[in-house]
Design an enzyme around this catalytic site. Structure first.
Site, mmCIF file in Angstrom:
data_model
loop_
_atom_site.group_PDB
_atom_site.id
_atom_site.type_symbol
_atom_site.label_atom_id
_atom_site.label_comp_id
_atom_site.label_asym_id
_atom_site.label_seq_id
_atom_site.Cartn_x
_atom_site.Cartn_y
_atom_site.Cartn_z
ATOM 1 N N ASN A 156 -66.231 35.246 57.207
ATOM 2 C CA ASN A 156 -65.046 34.913 58.012
ATOM 3 C C ASN A 156 -63.900 34.252 57.252
ATOM 4 O OD1 ASN A 156 -66.833 32.701 57.935
ATOM 5 N ND2 ASN A 156 -65.824 31.780 59.678
ATOM 6 N N GLY A 232 -72.942 29.825 56.425
ATOM 7 C CA GLY A 232 -73.276 30.984 57.251
ATOM 8 C C GLY A 232 -73.931 30.545 58.538
ATOM 9 N N GLY A 233 -74.698 31.438 59.148
ATOM 10 C CA GLY A 233 -75.277 31.174 60.456
ATOM 11 C C GLY A 233 -76.538 30.306 60.377
ATOM 12 N N THR A 236 -79.884 32.176 59.448
ATOM 13 C CA THR A 236 -80.001 32.468 58.011
ATOM 14 C C THR A 236 -80.243 31.165 57.253
ATOM 15 O OG1 THR A 236 -78.286 34.126 58.387
ATOM 16 C CG2 THR A 236 -78.911 33.745 56.122
ATOM 17 N N GLY A 237 -79.546 30.114 57.660
ATOM 18 C CA GLY A 237 -79.709 28.819 56.998
ATOM 19 C C GLY A 237 -81.150 28.336 57.063
ATOM 20 N N GLU A 252 -73.647 24.642 55.357
ATOM 21 C CA GLU A 252 -72.490 24.602 56.266
ATOM 22 C C GLU A 252 -72.741 25.692 57.293
ATOM 23 O OE1 GLU A 252 -69.856 22.583 56.221
ATOM 24 O OE2 GLU A 252 -70.258 21.572 54.329
ATOM 25 N N CYS A 286 -66.098 28.713 62.392
ATOM 26 C CA CYS A 286 -67.180 27.757 62.662
ATOM 27 C C CYS A 286 -66.697 26.555 63.470
ATOM 28 C CB CYS A 286 -67.813 27.308 61.358
ATOM 29 S SG CYS A 286 -66.627 26.605 60.208
HETATM 30 P P1 NAP Z 1 -74.760 35.088 57.962
HETATM 31 O O1 NAP Z 1 -75.155 36.343 58.623
HETATM 32 O O2 NAP Z 1 -75.652 33.914 58.067
HETATM 33 O O3 NAP Z 1 -74.499 35.488 56.422
HETATM 34 C C1 NAP Z 1 -73.992 34.569 55.519
HETATM 35 C C2 NAP Z 1 -74.441 34.946 54.121
HETATM 36 O O4 NAP Z 1 -75.860 34.843 54.035
HETATM 37 C C3 NAP Z 1 -74.078 36.379 53.723
HETATM 38 O O5 NAP Z 1 -73.708 36.403 52.366
HETATM 39 C C4 NAP Z 1 -75.414 37.103 53.922
HETATM 40 O O6 NAP Z 1 -75.563 38.254 53.129
HETATM 41 C C5 NAP Z 1 -76.377 36.025 53.462
HETATM 42 N N1 NAP Z 1 -77.746 36.246 53.910
HETATM 43 C C6 NAP Z 1 -78.181 36.880 55.025
HETATM 44 N N2 NAP Z 1 -79.537 36.843 55.073
HETATM 45 C C7 NAP Z 1 -79.951 36.184 53.970
HETATM 46 C C8 NAP Z 1 -81.225 35.824 53.458
HETATM 47 N N3 NAP Z 1 -82.360 36.131 54.091
HETATM 48 N N4 NAP Z 1 -81.286 35.161 52.287
HETATM 49 C C9 NAP Z 1 -80.154 34.840 51.633
HETATM 50 N N5 NAP Z 1 -78.916 35.146 52.063
HETATM 51 C C10 NAP Z 1 -78.816 35.800 53.226
HETATM 52 O O7 NAP Z 1 -73.338 34.586 58.468
HETATM 53 P P2 NAP Z 1 -72.001 35.418 58.715
HETATM 54 O O8 NAP Z 1 -72.186 36.270 59.924
HETATM 55 O O9 NAP Z 1 -71.523 36.022 57.451
HETATM 56 O O10 NAP Z 1 -71.008 34.199 59.047
HETATM 57 C C11 NAP Z 1 -70.906 33.633 60.290
HETATM 58 C C12 NAP Z 1 -71.620 32.298 60.394
HETATM 59 O O11 NAP Z 1 -71.164 31.416 59.379
HETATM 60 C C13 NAP Z 1 -71.302 31.601 61.700
HETATM 61 O O12 NAP Z 1 -72.466 31.047 62.225
HETATM 62 C C14 NAP Z 1 -70.310 30.521 61.292
HETATM 63 O O13 NAP Z 1 -70.229 29.444 62.169
HETATM 64 C C15 NAP Z 1 -70.836 30.154 59.953
HETATM 65 N N6 NAP Z 1 -69.807 29.472 59.151
HETATM 66 C C16 NAP Z 1 -69.913 28.127 58.916
HETATM 67 C C17 NAP Z 1 -68.916 27.460 58.205
HETATM 68 C C18 NAP Z 1 -69.007 25.988 57.907
HETATM 69 O O14 NAP Z 1 -68.315 25.537 56.986
HETATM 70 N N7 NAP Z 1 -69.794 25.210 58.637
HETATM 71 C C19 NAP Z 1 -67.822 28.162 57.739
HETATM 72 C C20 NAP Z 1 -67.743 29.536 58.021
HETATM 73 C C21 NAP Z 1 -68.752 30.175 58.717
HETATM 74 P P3 NAP Z 1 -75.284 39.722 53.764
HETATM 75 O O15 NAP Z 1 -73.866 39.720 54.133
HETATM 76 O O16 NAP Z 1 -75.635 40.622 52.641
HETATM 77 O O17 NAP Z 1 -76.203 39.845 54.936
#
Ligand code: NAP
Length: 478
Positions: A156, A232-233, A236-237, A252, A286
């Site tokens: 994002n 990320g989400g 995943t975290g 985060e 987020c």
């Molecule tokens: P996501 O699906 O959790 O993916 C984030 C990253 O994690 C991507 O690079 C993804 O790779 C990777 N990933 C997925 N599965 C993994 C695994 N098993 N092991 C290691 N890495 C893995 O999140 P998103 O949909 O891109 O982003 C949205 C989320 O991010 C929302 O929940 C949002 O609130 C959060 N976010 C938080 C902040 C903050 O600062 N708090 C800022 C921005 C966004 P792939 O793309 O290859 O699957």
């Protein structure tokens, strides 16, 4: 639009590595093909870690003035090429061109602050003689780089959230391997080009592209990687935290941010702030506003103005500067949001506006009469949907705002300083904005959440804290 069909390589150990196996990158607006990127294997990840082992030594031995110079030159490069960067963000992601330009400006700022903070990585002297028997001791601690950092980033904010990890990592003398989101890898690749052009020594930075689900474990669990910095989400975290083992973890994660509006608030200003806070970046933010708790005496007036303002939002072509909101990142995501809204309506929610999907586009949507225990109120929607709740008192609002597994940021609108302090003291969040929505951030403030919203804080100075470790030096005097 970025229209090269040539496969983009990955940056490993200072070299661009192209793979036969590739991943297509599409513009979510019309599904048009942009380019392909290389698809990393577990072997590529191991190779990136091997080169980073040397890179970590090189990074740690770079004098601070060189770190500052390289980061500032990378910032200059982004600045000179800001249109290319903005166009890339607005092509691969779902931001409008105006939002993309703002992200580029923030990225430059993030890098400049990182360069500046490099000179402030200080230790302190320690009073060993506070303990009887230790009067002959003097000493201090330094802050040392942690070594190799694995940075995993979301779609994002595909540029600035990468800069938030790379800038502080280099400022504090670490090597870093970035794994950007597969849907939006191009901005991270451009940032890597900026650092190479700035003269960053090879092997300090790698950017590997590929599926997190396939290569993530190798990156996260490798013993040479000393820190995993993840944005990320929540789901995943949690997976990453389980896999990482004994190393530093920085998370985060998401949220479903609350905003409280009390009856002394300036309603027009509050509506403006909450509408942009809810629908900016298509709600894929987020700290975006998801739940608004409005005191019952102003609920009807607030709701009417809020819906009116929402209906003025211009949804359409991302590249048009007059557009307020583009598509979600994929049609699949738009369908997920649509199903969540339809589920809430089936359970009795009232749809005040929006609720329409066309491909990846979903109209800005306002719901009311949602139970605060409903799935849509408990989870992170991560789309352009906002829930309005009528509340009888600040106590009720705070209780409901806290009754979720997230706590990133919150906002309260009131002129009463005592009520503002009640919210400051009682809301369970990492940041609270008074007379603004939850959607406020500068890149130099400590940013992060409690509960399911994360562990640790970003914000350059605070990221550097996480990316360094103290080493104590003690002299026993004769
Ligand atoms: P996501 O699906 O959790 O993916 C984030 C990253 O994690 C991507 O690079 C993804 O790779 C990777 N990933 C997925 N599965 C993994 C695994 N098993 N092991 C290691 N890495 C893995 O999140 P998103 O949909 O891109 O982003 C949205 C989320 O991010 C929302 O929940 C949002 O609130 C959060 N976010 C938080 C902040 C903050 O600062 N708090 C800022 C921005 C966004 P792939 O793309 O290859 O699957």
């Amino acid at each position: 639009m970025v229209t090269t069909a040539k496969t983009k390589g990955m940056l490993i150990g200072g070299k661009w590595v192209e793979k036969e196996d590739t991943i297509n990158v599409y513009d979510p607006q019309d599904n048009s093909f942009i380019t392909t990127v290389s698809k990393a294997t577990e072997g590529d990840v191991r190779y990136a870690i091997e080169t980073a082992e040397e890179g970590a030594k090189i990074a740690a031995s770079m004098p601070v003035h060189e770190r500052m110079s390289v980061i500032n030159k990378a910032a200059d490069h982004v600045d000179k090429n800001r249109n290319k960067f903005a166009d890339t963000i607005a092509s691969e992601g779902s931001k409008t061109i105006t939002e993309a330009q703002a992200e580029v400006t923030r990225c430059i700022e993030t890098l400049r602050i990182s360069a500046e903070e490099a000179r402030r990585i200080n230790g302190e002297t320690l009073a060993f003689d506070q303990i009887p028997g230790h009067e002959d001791r003097v000493g201090y601690y330094y802050k040392f780089p942690i070594g190799i950092i694995a940075a995993i980033t979301p779609f994002n904010d595909p540029l600035n959230l990468v800069a938030h990890k790379v800038g502080p990592a280099i400022a504090s003398g670490n090597a870093i391997i970035v794994k950007p989101a597969t849907l939006t890898p191009l901005s991270a690749i451009l940032l890597a080009e900026a650092f190479l052009a700035a003269g960053l020594p090879k092997k300090v930075l790698s950017v590997i592209t590929g599926s997190g689900g396939e290569i993530g474990d190798t990156l996260i669990s490798h013993p040479s990687v000393r820190m995993v910095s993840f944005t990320g989400g929540l789901e995943t975290g949690e997976k990453i935290a389980k896999k990482a083992g004994l190393k530093k973890i920085h998370m985060e994660l998401g949220s479903n941010s609350p905003v409280i509006v009390l009856n002394d608030a300036d309603v027009n200003e509050t509506v403006n702030s909450c509408v942009s806070g809810a629908f900016g970046a298509v709600g894929q933010n987020c700290l975006g506003v998801q739940r608004i708790f409005i005191e019952e005496s102003i609920f009807d007036m607030f709701t009417q103005k809020f819906v009116h303002q929402t209906n003025c939002y211009k949804v359409g072509n991302k590249k048009d500067e007059l557009t307020d909101m583009g598509p979600l990142i994929t049609e699949k995501e738009a369908i997920r949001v649509e199903e969540l809204v339809n589920g809430a309506i089936r359970e009795g929610a009232d749809l005040l506006t929006g609720g329409k999907r066309e491909g990846a586009f979903y109209s800005p949507t306002v719901l009311t009469n949602v139970s605060s225990d409903a799935k849509i109120a408990k989870e992170e929607i991560f789309g352009p949907v906002v829930l309005l709740f009528s509340i009888k008192s600040i106590d009720e609002a705070i209780e409901k705002a806290n009754n979720v597994n997230y706590g990133l940021q919150a906002g309260i609108f009131t002129k009463d300083v005592n009520l503002a302090f009640q919210a400051i003291n009682q809301l369970n969040v990492g940041g609270i904005m008074i007379n603004d929505s939850s959607d406020y951030r500068i890149d130099a403030m400590p940013f992060g959440g409690v509960k399911g919203s994360g562990i640790g804080r970003e914000g350059i100075k605070y990221t550097i804290e996480e990316m360094t470790e103290p080493k104590v030096v003690n002299f026993k005097l004769g």
